[in-house]
Design an enzyme around this catalytic site. Structure first.
Site, PDB file in Angstrom:
ATOM      1  N   LYS A  38       0.823  -1.217   0.000  1.00 36.29           N
ATOM      2  CA  LYS A  38       0.000   0.000   0.000  1.00 36.29           C
ATOM      3  C   LYS A  38       0.852   1.260   0.000  1.00 36.29           C
ATOM      4  O   LYS A  38       1.821   1.366   0.740  1.00 36.29           O
ATOM      5  CB  LYS A  38      -0.899  -0.017   1.246  1.00 36.29           C
ATOM      6  CG  LYS A  38      -1.946   1.068   1.267  1.00 36.29           C
ATOM      7  CD  LYS A  38      -3.094   0.659   2.161  1.00 36.29           C
ATOM      8  CE  LYS A  38      -4.180   1.704   2.224  1.00 36.29           C
ATOM      9  NZ  LYS A  38      -4.706   2.146   0.949  1.00 36.29           N
ATOM     10  N   GLY A  43       6.542   0.870   5.698  1.00 31.50           N
ATOM     11  CA  GLY A  43       7.444  -0.043   4.983  1.00 31.50           C
ATOM     12  C   GLY A  43       7.471   0.224   3.488  1.00 31.50           C
ATOM     13  O   GLY A  43       8.532   0.239   2.862  1.00 31.50           O
ATOM     14  N   CYS A  44       6.313   0.464   2.910  1.00 27.45           N
ATOM     15  CA  CYS A  44       6.227   0.698   1.466  1.00 27.45           C
ATOM     16  C   CYS A  44       6.890   2.020   1.084  1.00 27.45           C
ATOM     17  O   CYS A  44       7.503   2.126   0.020  1.00 27.45           O
ATOM     18  CB  CYS A  44       4.776   0.663   1.011  1.00 27.45           C
ATOM     19  SG  CYS A  44       4.007  -0.955   1.276  1.00 27.45           S
ATOM     20  N   THR A  45       6.781   3.009   1.956  1.00 33.67           N
ATOM     21  CA  THR A  45       7.433   4.293   1.704  1.00 33.67           C
ATOM     22  C   THR A  45       8.947   4.135   1.767  1.00 33.67           C
ATOM     23  O   THR A  45       9.665   4.638   0.893  1.00 33.67           O
ATOM     24  CB  THR A  45       6.949   5.351   2.716  1.00 33.67           C
ATOM     25  OG1 THR A  45       5.534   5.511   2.559  1.00 33.67           O
ATOM     26  CG2 THR A  45       7.642   6.681   2.499  1.00 33.67           C
ATOM     27  N   ALA A  48      10.065   2.310  -1.434  1.00 36.12           N
ATOM     28  CA  ALA A  48      10.003   3.180  -2.608  1.00 36.12           C
ATOM     29  C   ALA A  48      11.126   4.214  -2.579  1.00 36.12           C
ATOM     30  O   ALA A  48      11.772   4.472  -3.603  1.00 36.12           O
ATOM     31  CB  ALA A  48       8.637   3.872  -2.674  1.00 36.12           C
TER      32      ALA A  48
END
Length: 153
Positions: A38, A43-45, A48
């Protein structure tokens, strides 16, 4: 889940600007396809931003970076703008690529079971064949692990 040596399933998905992008458009170049749960989650930030910091190194190796989640095109646009992400983000709300790559799986969080995207990265070679599969990757080290692999290969 798919394995190294298998033909990578082609897909056509919308990027953050609403343009259709096909995996087969990148034949002749290596492609990193990373699936993440998401936009705008911790974590995804971090994952990325790590890809963004390493983007120049991927370009030097003639390697395309594509991030895929089930978030909307609008969500991807905001995410890319907020963190200045230079690579392709694709929206897969229908789970077309997510299911084709076997990353839609049962997850357990605090004893609760639900279906979701398991953070997984694929390296696809110039001929469209999966070269390396990295299941359950760590967001902070995923980009550097792929670069290390590319440097060895």
């Amino acid at each position: 889940m798919l394995e190294a040596g298998m033909k990578a399933p082609d897909f056509t998905l919308s990027d953050k600007d609403g343009n259709l992008v096909r995996l087969s458009d990148f034949l002749g170049r290596k492609v990193v396809v990373y699936f993440y749960p998401k936009d705008n989650t911790p974590g995804c930030t971090r994952q990325a931003c790590a890809f963004a910091q390493s983007y120049g190194a991927f370009q030097e190796k003639n390697t395309v970076v594509i991030g895929i989640s089930k978030d909307s095109v609008a969500s991807h646009l905001k995410f890319a703008q907020k963190y200045d992400l230079p690579f392709v983000l694709l929206s897969d709300p229908e789970l077309q690529a997510i299911q084709a790559y076997g990353v839609w799986q049962e997850k357990k969080l605090y004893g609760k079971v639900s279906m979701g995207v398991v953070r997984t990265t694929y390296l696809i070679n110039e001929a469209g064949v999966i070269e390396k599969v990295m299941p359950k990757v760590k967001p902070d080290t995923n980009a550097e692990a792929i670069l290390a692999y590319l440097s060895e290969a």
